[in-house]
Design a protein around this motif. Structure first.
Motif, PDB file in Angstrom:
ATOM      1  N   LYS A 112       0.909  -1.401  -0.094  1.00  9.44           N
ATOM      2  CA  LYS A 112      -0.042   0.023   0.104  1.00  9.44           C
ATOM      3  C   LYS A 112       0.776   1.282   0.081  1.00  9.44           C
ATOM      4  O   LYS A 112       0.381   2.253  -0.371  1.00  9.44           O
ATOM      5  CB  LYS A 112      -0.814  -0.045   1.125  1.00  9.44           C
TER       6      LYS A 112
ATOM      7  N   LEU B  75      -0.376   5.569   7.555  1.00 10.19           N
ATOM      8  CA  LEU B  75      -1.326   4.359   8.215  1.00 10.19           C
ATOM      9  C   LEU B  75      -2.852   4.967   8.161  1.00 10.19           C
ATOM     10  O   LEU B  75      -3.742   4.273   7.846  1.00 10.19           O
ATOM     11  CB  LEU B  75      -0.895   3.802   9.172  1.00 10.19           C
ATOM     12  N   LYS B  76      -2.798   6.179   8.515  1.00 11.03           N
ATOM     13  CA  LYS B  76      -4.150   6.707   8.844  1.00 11.03           C
ATOM     14  C   LYS B  76      -4.702   7.200   7.484  1.00 11.03           C
ATOM     15  O   LYS B  76      -5.922   7.109   6.997  1.00 11.03           O
ATOM     16  CB  LYS B  76      -4.020   8.044   9.533  1.00 11.03           C
TER      17      LYS B  76
ATOM     18  N   LYS C 245      -6.114   3.696   5.405  1.00 12.49           N
ATOM     19  CA  LYS C 245      -7.242   2.801   6.063  1.00 12.49           C
ATOM     20  C   LYS C 245      -8.536   3.422   5.694  1.00 12.49           C
ATOM     21  O   LYS C 245      -8.759   4.507   5.586  1.00 12.49           O
ATOM     22  CB  LYS C 245      -6.954   2.856   7.636  1.00 12.49           C
TER      23      LYS C 245
END
Length: 154
Positions: free
Chosen positions: A33, A150-151, A154
Motif C-alpha cells: 500500500k 497508515l491513517k 485505512k
C-alpha cells in the motif's frame, strides 16, 4: 500511497530516509500500500550507491540499502508521487520551483514531521560527518510519517 524523499545529491539523507521508511513499512506489513523512493535535486551522483557513512549507519541498524541507487528528480515524479519530502529548505525551494502550482501541495519539508525540533533542516552529513545525528532525526521523523500514512490508507 507513494512517498519520495529528496536531498541534494541523493547519497546521504534521502536514501537513508528511504531505507528506514521502507524497513518500517515492511514491518507494518503495508508494502503493498505504501511505496517509497528517493531522489536528488543535483545530478552529481546518478547511479551511485549511498554514501559510505549512510551505508555504515544503516548496516549498524540492520537496515538494507542494497537496491538504492542515486537518481535525479524528474518532472514526472510530481505527478507520480503523493508526498515529496525535502530534507532541507533549499531542497524545498528547488522542488516548489520545479513543481509548478498544480503540484506544490505535494511538497513538504522533513523537519515539519518533528514538532519538538527547533532546527528547520536535516543537516547534510556529507559536510558534517554526523550520520548518527541524521539517522536519529530520520528514525523519529519516519515514525511520525508512517503513522500519518497508515491513517491515510485505512
Amino acid at each position: 500511497m507513494r512517498v519520495l524523499f529528496v536531498c541534494l545529491g541523493n547519497i546521504c539523507r534521502s536514501p537513508m530516509a528511504e531505507a528506514v521508511l521502507r524497513m518500517k513499512i515492511n514491518k507494518a506489513h503495508v508494502a503493498d500500500k505504501i511505496v517509497v523512493d528517493s531522489a536528488g535535486t543535483g545530478d552529481w551522483h546518478i547511479g551511485d550507491p549511498p554514501h559510505q557513512g549512510t551505508q555504515q549507519q544503516l548496516a549498524a541498524s540492520g537496515i538494507s540499502f542494497e537496491q538504492i541507487k542515486a537518481r535525479q528528480i524528474k518532472q514526472k515524479d510530481f505527478k507520480e508521487f503523493d508526498r515529496i519530502i525535502a530534507m532541507d529548505r533549499q531542497n524545498e525551494k528547488d522542488l516548489l520551483k520545479m513543481a509548478g502550482k498544480s503540484y506544490q501541495n505535494k511538497v513538504s519539508r522533513f523537519m515539519s514531521l518533528l514538532h519538538d525540533q527547533p532546527q528547520k533542516d536535516v543537516p547534510d552529513p556529507y559536510y558534517t560527518g554526523r550520520f548518527d545525528e541524521v539517522y536519529d532525526l530520520i528514525n523519529r521523523g519516519t515514525d511520525q510519517l508512517l503513522q500519518d500514512l497508515l491513517k491515510q490508507i485505512k
